[in-house]
Design a protein around this motif. Structure first.
Motif, PDB file in Angstrom:
ATOM      1  N   GLY A  99       2.855 -26.756 -85.356  1.00 25.21           N
ATOM      2  CA  GLY A  99       2.257 -27.312 -86.562  1.00 25.21           C
ATOM      3  C   GLY A  99       0.762 -27.057 -86.599  1.00 25.21           C
ATOM      4  N   GLU A 100       0.164 -27.504 -87.682  1.00 22.28           N
ATOM      5  CA  GLU A 100      -1.271 -27.347 -87.883  1.00 22.28           C
ATOM      6  C   GLU A 100      -1.780 -28.510 -88.704  1.00 22.28           C
ATOM      7  OE1 GLU A 100      -2.355 -24.903 -91.528  1.00 22.28           O
ATOM      8  OE2 GLU A 100      -0.651 -23.803 -90.703  1.00 22.28           O
ATOM      9  N   GLY A 101      -3.062 -28.712 -88.673  1.00 23.12           N
ATOM     10  CA  GLY A 101      -3.675 -29.765 -89.481  1.00 23.12           C
ATOM     11  C   GLY A 101      -5.062 -29.326 -89.905  1.00 23.12           C
ATOM     12  N   LYS A 102      -5.514 -29.863 -91.028  1.00 21.57           N
ATOM     13  CA  LYS A 102      -6.845 -29.519 -91.544  1.00 21.57           C
ATOM     14  C   LYS A 102      -7.405 -30.705 -92.297  1.00 21.57           C
ATOM     15  CE  LYS A 102      -5.721 -24.741 -92.671  1.00 21.57           C
ATOM     16  NZ  LYS A 102      -5.720 -23.741 -93.728  1.00 21.57           N
ATOM     17  N   ASP A 111       4.123 -26.767 -78.755  1.00 23.62           N
ATOM     18  CA  ASP A 111       5.156 -27.243 -77.848  1.00 23.62           C
ATOM     19  C   ASP A 111       5.114 -26.339 -76.622  1.00 23.62           C
ATOM     20  OD1 ASP A 111       6.282 -29.282 -79.522  1.00 23.62           O
ATOM     21  OD2 ASP A 111       7.220 -27.692 -80.710  1.00 23.62           O
ATOM     22  N   TYR A 112       5.258 -26.957 -75.453  1.00 25.18           N
ATOM     23  CA  TYR A 112       5.297 -26.210 -74.195  1.00 25.18           C
ATOM     24  C   TYR A 112       6.455 -26.770 -73.401  1.00 25.18           C
ATOM     25  CZ  TYR A 112       3.484 -23.684 -70.146  1.00 25.18           C
ATOM     26  OH  TYR A 112       3.322 -22.826 -69.091  1.00 25.18           O
ATOM     27  N   ARG A 159      -5.083 -29.467 -69.102  1.00 30.45           N
ATOM     28  CA  ARG A 159      -6.488 -29.327 -69.520  1.00 30.45           C
ATOM     29  C   ARG A 159      -6.863 -27.868 -69.695  1.00 30.45           C
ATOM     30  NH1 ARG A 159      -8.191 -33.449 -65.435  1.00 30.45           N
ATOM     31  NH2 ARG A 159      -8.307 -35.362 -66.639  1.00 30.45           N
ATOM     32  N   GLU A 160      -6.470 -27.034 -68.721  1.00 29.64           N
ATOM     33  CA  GLU A 160      -6.782 -25.609 -68.804  1.00 29.64           C
ATOM     34  C   GLU A 160      -6.162 -24.980 -70.049  1.00 29.64           C
ATOM     35  OE1 GLU A 160      -5.896 -23.383 -65.237  1.00 29.64           O
ATOM     36  OE2 GLU A 160      -6.785 -24.945 -63.983  1.00 29.64           O
ATOM     37  N   LEU A 161      -4.924 -25.349 -70.368  1.00 29.61           N
ATOM     38  CA  LEU A 161      -4.271 -24.812 -71.557  1.00 29.61           C
ATOM     39  C   LEU A 161      -4.975 -25.260 -72.836  1.00 29.61           C
ATOM     40  CD1 LEU A 161      -0.392 -24.981 -71.061  1.00 29.61           C
ATOM     41  CD2 LEU A 161      -1.797 -22.965 -71.436  1.00 29.61           C
ATOM     42  N   VAL A 162      -5.359 -26.522 -72.905  1.00 27.03           N
ATOM     43  CA  VAL A 162      -6.039 -27.043 -74.099  1.00 27.03           C
ATOM     44  C   VAL A 162      -7.377 -26.338 -74.294  1.00 27.03           C
ATOM     45  CG1 VAL A 162      -7.185 -29.076 -75.084  1.00 27.03           C
ATOM     46  CG2 VAL A 162      -4.883 -29.277 -74.127  1.00 27.03           C
ATOM     47  N   VAL A 163      -8.148 -26.209 -73.217  1.00 31.00           N
ATOM     48  CA  VAL A 163      -9.453 -25.544 -73.313  1.00 31.00           C
ATOM     49  C   VAL A 163      -9.278 -24.081 -73.697  1.00 31.00           C
ATOM     50  CG1 VAL A 163     -11.465 -24.782 -71.969  1.00 31.00           C
ATOM     51  CG2 VAL A 163     -10.642 -27.132 -71.764  1.00 31.00           C
ATOM     52  N   ILE A 195     -12.500 -28.278 -83.810  1.00 27.44           N
ATOM     53  CA  ILE A 195     -11.230 -27.757 -83.299  1.00 27.44           C
ATOM     54  C   ILE A 195     -10.437 -28.886 -82.634  1.00 27.44           C
ATOM     55  CG2 ILE A 195     -10.156 -26.091 -81.732  1.00 27.44           C
ATOM     56  CD1 ILE A 195     -11.696 -24.856 -84.145  1.00 27.44           C
ATOM     57  N   GLU A 196      -9.188 -29.006 -83.054  1.00 28.64           N
ATOM     58  CA  GLU A 196      -8.289 -30.000 -82.469  1.00 28.64           C
ATOM     59  C   GLU A 196      -7.053 -29.272 -81.945  1.00 28.64           C
ATOM     60  OE1 GLU A 196      -5.459 -32.983 -84.633  1.00 28.64           O
ATOM     61  OE2 GLU A 196      -7.405 -33.954 -84.365  1.00 28.64           O
ATOM     62  N   ILE A 197      -6.754 -29.474 -80.667  1.00 28.83           N
ATOM     63  CA  ILE A 197      -5.584 -28.851 -80.045  1.00 28.83           C
ATOM     64  C   ILE A 197      -4.730 -29.952 -79.432  1.00 28.83           C
ATOM     65  CG2 ILE A 197      -4.753 -27.306 -78.209  1.00 28.83           C
ATOM     66  CD1 ILE A 197      -6.233 -25.780 -80.397  1.00 28.83           C
ATOM     67  N   ARG A 198      -3.440 -29.915 -79.732  1.00 23.49           N
ATOM     68  CA  ARG A 198      -2.482 -30.845 -79.116  1.00 23.49           C
ATOM     69  C   ARG A 198      -1.349 -30.008 -78.525  1.00 23.49           C
ATOM     70  NH1 ARG A 198      -1.831 -35.643 -83.616  1.00 23.49           N
ATOM     71  NH2 ARG A 198      -4.069 -36.022 -83.872  1.00 23.49           N
ATOM     72  N   ILE A 199      -0.943 -30.383 -77.318  1.00 24.31           N
ATOM     73  CA  ILE A 199       0.171 -29.709 -76.670  1.00 24.31           C
ATOM     74  C   ILE A 199       1.177 -30.776 -76.260  1.00 24.31           C
ATOM     75  CG2 ILE A 199       0.924 -28.283 -74.729  1.00 24.31           C
ATOM     76  CD1 ILE A 199      -1.904 -27.031 -74.748  1.00 24.31           C
TER      77      ILE A 199
END
Length: 121
Positions: free
Chosen positions: A51-54, A68-69, A79-83, A112-116
């Protein structure tokens, strides 16, 4: 004369509805970059774009990607993946020449917003 006026009005409406506003151009480019970044991160890190958001509300602007992972992660791996995802997305946005022509300044990291979403270890 009546038909000429009608013809001119029809032509004006046809051509004026074809041109995009700067906001629409920017939105379309952002959407293209979101898709490209999602594909890139899937190839590189197996992150599936879910998904995405704005938000364009002044003071609350953001562009978000939600992934999704499907493997368990430790906190440090997450943390490494988010960064990595955030830096990749920000780089892709700020290195797009067409998008840079439509914005006054580069996108800041704070937008920038990242969610995993994954399984915890």
């Amino acid at each position: 004369m009546k038909y000429i006026n009608l013809f001119l009005i029809m032509m004006f409406l046809a051509f004026s509805s074809c041109s995009k506003t700067e906001y629409e151009k920017k939105r379309d480019l952002e959407n293209k970059i979101i898709k490209q970044t999602g594909q890139q991160l899937y190839k590189e890190k197996k992150l599936e774009l879910g998904g995405e958001g704005k938000s364009i509300t002044p003071g609350e602007e953001f562009l978000g990607l939600y992934f999704d992972y499907f493997k368990p992660l430790t906190i440090d791996e997450a943390r490494e993946l988010v960064v990595y995802a955030a830096e990749t997305f920000l780089h892709n946005l700020n290195s797009n020449e067409k998008l840079n022509e439509l914005i006054a300044k580069p996108y800041p990291m704070s937008w920038i917003e990242i969610r995993i979403y994954t399984k915890a270890v």
